[in-house]
Motif scaffolding. Structure first.
Motif, short mmCIF file in Angstrom:
data_model
loop_
_atom_site.label_atom_id
_atom_site.label_comp_id
_atom_site.label_asym_id
_atom_site.label_seq_id
_atom_site.Cartn_x
_atom_site.Cartn_y
_atom_site.Cartn_z
N ARG A 151 22.12 34.46 13.50
CA ARG A 151 21.47 33.22 13.05
C ARG A 151 19.97 33.42 13.19
NH1 ARG A 151 22.29 28.93 9.80
NH2 ARG A 151 21.61 26.96 10.70
N THR A 152 19.21 33.25 12.11
CA THR A 152 17.77 33.53 12.15
C THR A 152 16.95 32.27 11.92
OG1 THR A 152 17.59 34.09 9.78
CG2 THR A 152 18.21 35.87 11.30
N PHE A 153 15.72 32.29 12.46
CA PHE A 153 14.85 31.11 12.46
C PHE A 153 13.43 31.50 12.09
CE2 PHE A 153 18.32 30.43 15.40
CZ PHE A 153 18.72 29.14 15.14
N ASP A 154 12.67 30.50 11.59
CA ASP A 154 11.26 30.72 11.26
C ASP A 154 10.36 30.29 12.42
OD1 ASP A 154 11.62 28.00 11.10
OD2 ASP A 154 10.83 27.78 9.05
N HIS A 155 10.89 30.31 13.64
CA HIS A 155 10.13 29.98 14.85
C HIS A 155 10.80 30.67 16.03
CE1 HIS A 155 13.28 27.23 16.29
NE2 HIS A 155 13.39 26.82 15.04
N PRO A 156 10.16 30.68 17.21
CA PRO A 156 10.72 31.43 18.35
C PRO A 156 11.51 30.59 19.34
CG PRO A 156 8.43 30.93 18.78
CD PRO A 156 8.74 30.31 17.42
N TYR A 157 11.79 29.33 19.04
CA TYR A 157 12.42 28.45 20.02
C TYR A 157 13.93 28.37 19.79
CZ TYR A 157 7.64 27.31 21.13
OH TYR A 157 6.31 27.40 21.51
N PHE A 158 14.61 29.40 20.28
CA PHE A 158 16.06 29.47 20.14
C PHE A 158 16.61 30.34 21.26
CE2 PHE A 158 14.07 32.67 17.40
CZ PHE A 158 14.60 33.83 17.94
N THR A 159 17.91 30.20 21.50
CA THR A 159 18.60 31.04 22.48
C THR A 159 20.09 30.95 22.20
OG1 THR A 159 18.82 31.55 24.85
CG2 THR A 159 18.89 29.22 24.22
N THR A 160 20.89 31.70 22.95
CA THR A 160 22.34 31.62 22.84
C THR A 160 22.94 31.37 24.22
OG1 THR A 160 22.55 34.03 23.07
CG2 THR A 160 22.48 33.14 20.84
N THR A 161 24.14 30.82 24.23
CA THR A 161 24.78 30.51 25.50
C THR A 161 25.43 31.76 26.09
OG1 THR A 161 26.80 29.82 24.35
CG2 THR A 161 25.21 28.11 24.92
N ALA A 162 25.43 31.81 27.42
CA ALA A 162 26.03 32.91 28.17
C ALA A 162 27.54 32.71 28.25
CB ALA A 162 25.41 32.94 29.57
N PRO A 163 28.28 33.67 28.84
CA PRO A 163 29.73 33.50 28.98
C PRO A 163 30.14 32.23 29.72
CG PRO A 163 29.17 35.79 29.32
CD PRO A 163 27.87 35.05 29.20
N ASP A 164 29.27 31.71 30.60
CA ASP A 164 29.60 30.46 31.30
C ASP A 164 29.13 29.22 30.54
OD1 ASP A 164 26.87 30.61 31.63
OD2 ASP A 164 26.90 30.55 33.83
N GLY A 165 28.71 29.41 29.27
CA GLY A 165 28.29 28.30 28.43
C GLY A 165 26.88 27.81 28.70
N ARG A 166 26.17 28.44 29.61
CA ARG A 166 24.84 27.95 29.99
C ARG A 166 23.74 28.58 29.16
NH1 ARG A 166 25.49 24.82 34.38
NH2 ARG A 166 27.36 25.17 35.64
N PHE A 167 22.64 27.85 29.05
CA PHE A 167 21.46 28.36 28.34
C PHE A 167 20.21 27.82 29.00
CE2 PHE A 167 22.16 24.22 26.44
CZ PHE A 167 20.87 23.72 26.24
#
Length: 222
Positions: A151-167
């Protein structure tokens, strides 16, 4: 400020489908591979969901750029099965298997992004992602059960959740709309206000009944 949270799937998730591999790779990868388009841990923790700011393009960029995203080929699976990246930047491709893989990436309606062979264990390549934000589907033609999504974005404010669902997401202070995206679930949003120097805690839940079966999900809000 920072946003810390956990993403959960409420209800009993379906069992991951098992796909037969091939006799030529079974000694390394096993004779079956599990579908990893939905990875749910204890207490419904949803891994590999993408969390981003809806207003990210209008915000000043952080001083330190994020490291280049890495897509590994490990035991005949892509790791991670879903990741987020800045549109127009490079994706690092790695082969950790003593096998021949190829990485075929497509965007939109089967528009080719790149298609590269990776025949050597430990091999690393870099390939550019499309300049326009969206979703890139990744496949291996040699081992058709292998797939991933970027999933790509035109800005740097993103992340993905870890195996425990946390971000965790560090953002400028002020009001923001968070977008929660998963390829098999409808996009959801939450509006929050972040104060400088503080950490905001939140939780986002999807109901298991909202799951799309089989085919990858369509793009949510940009």
């Amino acid at each position: 400020g920072e946003i810390e949270g956990r993403v959960l799937l409420t209800g009993t998730p379906p069992a991951a489908a098992a796909m037969a591999t091939s006799a030529t790779v079974a000694h390394i990868c096993g004779d079956q591979a599990q579908d990893r388009s939905l990875v749910v841990g204890g207490e419904g923790a949803l891994a590999h969901a993408v969390v981003s700011l809806q207003d990210g393009a209008a915000l000043p960029a952080p001083e330190a750029p994020a490291p280049a995203p890495v897509l590994d080929q490990k035991q005949c699976s892509y790791e991670p099965p879903a990741l987020a990246a800045r549109a127009g930047t490079e994706l690092v491709l790695r082969n950790s298997d003593p096998l021949v893989h190829n990485v075929r990436a497509q965007a939109g309606t089967n528009r080719s992004v790149f298609n590269v062979a990776m025949p050597l264990e430990g091999m690393t390549l870099r390939r550019p992602l499309p300049a326009e934000p969206g979703t890139v589907q990744v496949r291996c033609d040699v081992h058709p059960w292998m797939r991933a999504v970027v999933r790509t974005f035109d800005h740097p404010y993103f992340t993905t959740t870890a195996p425990d669902g946390r971000f965790r997401l560090r953002v400028p202070e002020g009001p923001h709309t968070l977008v929660f995206w998963h390829e098999r679930l409808p996009a959801l949003t939450q509006t929050v206000t972040v104060r400088a120097g503080e950490t905001l805690q939140l939780e986002q839940r999807w109901e298991v009944g909202a799951l799309r079966q089989g085919a990858p999900g369509k793009d949510g809000p940009p």
